[in-house]
Design a protein around this motif. Structure first.
Motif, short mmCIF file in Angstrom:
data_model
loop_
_atom_site.label_atom_id
_atom_site.label_comp_id
_atom_site.label_asym_id
_atom_site.label_seq_id
_atom_site.Cartn_x
_atom_site.Cartn_y
_atom_site.Cartn_z
N ARG A 1 54.17 41.55 41.56
CA ARG A 1 54.36 41.43 39.81
C ARG A 1 53.00 41.26 39.19
O ARG A 1 52.95 41.81 37.95
N ARG B 1 50.40 38.25 26.53
CA ARG B 1 50.61 38.91 27.63
C ARG B 1 49.60 38.57 28.71
O ARG B 1 49.95 38.35 30.11
N GLU C 1 51.76 43.83 36.31
CA GLU C 1 51.50 43.37 34.87
C GLU C 1 50.01 43.52 34.50
O GLU C 1 49.69 44.11 33.45
N ILE D 1 49.66 36.87 32.53
CA ILE D 1 49.23 37.26 33.72
C ILE D 1 48.46 36.85 34.43
O ILE D 1 48.49 36.27 35.62
#
Length: 352
Positions: free
Chosen positions: A97, A17, A101, A21
């Motif tokens: 966005r 993740r 994140e 990002i």
């Protein structure tokens, strides 16, 4: 599945993740998202993400800043022009966005991007050579920072200039340069840019004189009258000692304009409204540098809170337009909470 395997799986998902990002922000080839060229004695910057309305990210900031520094020292560069690729916008803001994140994952992007963006804004605001922003089309958020702090801004009939942060639970930057905008027609932008790069060793007054020759007189007259009326209404309705008083003024006025503002403000984050109100009060007495230090403190406070993430969820992700603000009312926002947002970050404060 053993607890250890579950833990390893969780760590792998978390690592992936974070990689997504960081990759979202820094994945492109160097220079592809922002282009630099010398045309005559002018340095030209082109924000080159037209499909994303040239939204600003950390990669772009890290290319623009050193290039501005280089041109500032270059005796063969007399002025700088910044523009956006495509025909829809100059720059539609930051990469919300990616910031969201990163904030959820505890990634350093939430510090790095704002810190480096504000350092870039300060560089633009103190630039010694003429700096001309051609803001044809959508200009919001980070795009405002790339343009408003410079000496010259050229708007067109297509320019949409806005700072919509309070709608996603973020405070709204408040420092506005005292200089205004030049207004010309979109179809004149190409010839204006050509005339700018053809200037020989231009001073700020030379650039101003050229821009004035492109001024769209009827558009300027319309804007002058419209803005004058708008400022009169705003002064009458928004002159108050608190956000609560402003809301009361709007309700008492009862005009269509006032009712529309009441409806709009009622949808905003109460915390962001109170932060913005105090920003406006304090920012009016501050230098650009002091405002940017304050802005950075507030950006980090918003990253620590609830409303920014909830606003992004409601507006950009789920798009249900029903954010659940915490606190949900103006009365629920304590003065202590607001004061903490403005407090020094110590060693982590922005250094300009």
């Amino acid at each position: 599945i053993t607890p250890r395997l579950i833990f390893i799986s969780y760590r792998l998902r978390s690592a992936c993740r974070l990689q997504r990002i960081q990759g979202h922000v820094m994945s492109t080839k160097a220079g592809s998202e922002v282009l630099f060229e010398k045309v005559g004695n002018a340095g030209v910057i082109t924000l080159n993400r037209p499909k994303a309305l040239n939204a600003l990210n950390l990669t772009m900031i890290r290319h623009i800043y050193p290039q501005l520094k280089k041109w500032d020292k270059d005796s063969e560069t007399d002025l700088v022009i910044i523009k956006g690729a495509g025909d829809k916008g100059f720059c539609a803001g930051g990469d919300i966005r990616a910031i969201t994140e990163a904030g959820k994952a505890g990634d350093s992007l939430t510090q790095d991007l704002f810190r480096e963006e504000y350092i870039l804004n300060n560089t633009i605001g103190t630039y010694q050579k003429p700096y001309v922003a051609l803001i044809d089309g959508i200009t919001m958020g980070g795009g405002v920072g790339l343009s408003i702090h410079g000496r010259f801004r050229v708007a067109t009939e297509k320019t949409l200039f806005a700072m919509p942060e309070t709608g996603i639970g973020k405070r709204q930057p408040v420092f506005l340069s005292p200089c205004g905008f030049i207004i010309c027609l979109t179809r004149q932008i190409v010839s204006l840019e050509k005339d700018l790069v053809d200037l020989k060793s231009p001073s700020n007054s030379d650039v101003a004189q050229l821009l004035d020759s492109y001024q769209e007189q009827m558009g300027f007259l319309y804007m002058f009258v419209f803005v004058g009326l708008l400022l009169f209404c705003c002064f009458r309705l928004f002159s108050a000692g608190s956000v609560e008083e402003i809301m009361e003024n709007l309700k008492k006025d009862g005009s269509a304009f006032a009712l529309k503002q009441t409806e709009t403000l009622a949808k905003m984050s109460p915390t962001s409204l109170k932060l913005t109100f105090r920003q406006i009060q304090e920012g009016a007495r501050m230098s650009l540098q002091a405002v940017l230090v304050m802005e950075y403190r507030l950006s980090q406070a918003c990253m620590r809170g609830n409303d920014f993430y909830e606003g992004v969820r409601a507006v950009l992700i789920d798009k249900d337009q029903s954010p659940k603000w915490k606190p949900s009312t103006l009365s629920g926002v304590s003065e202590q909470a607001i004061e903490e947002c403005f407090s020094s970050l110590g060693e982590r404060d922005l250094k300009l």
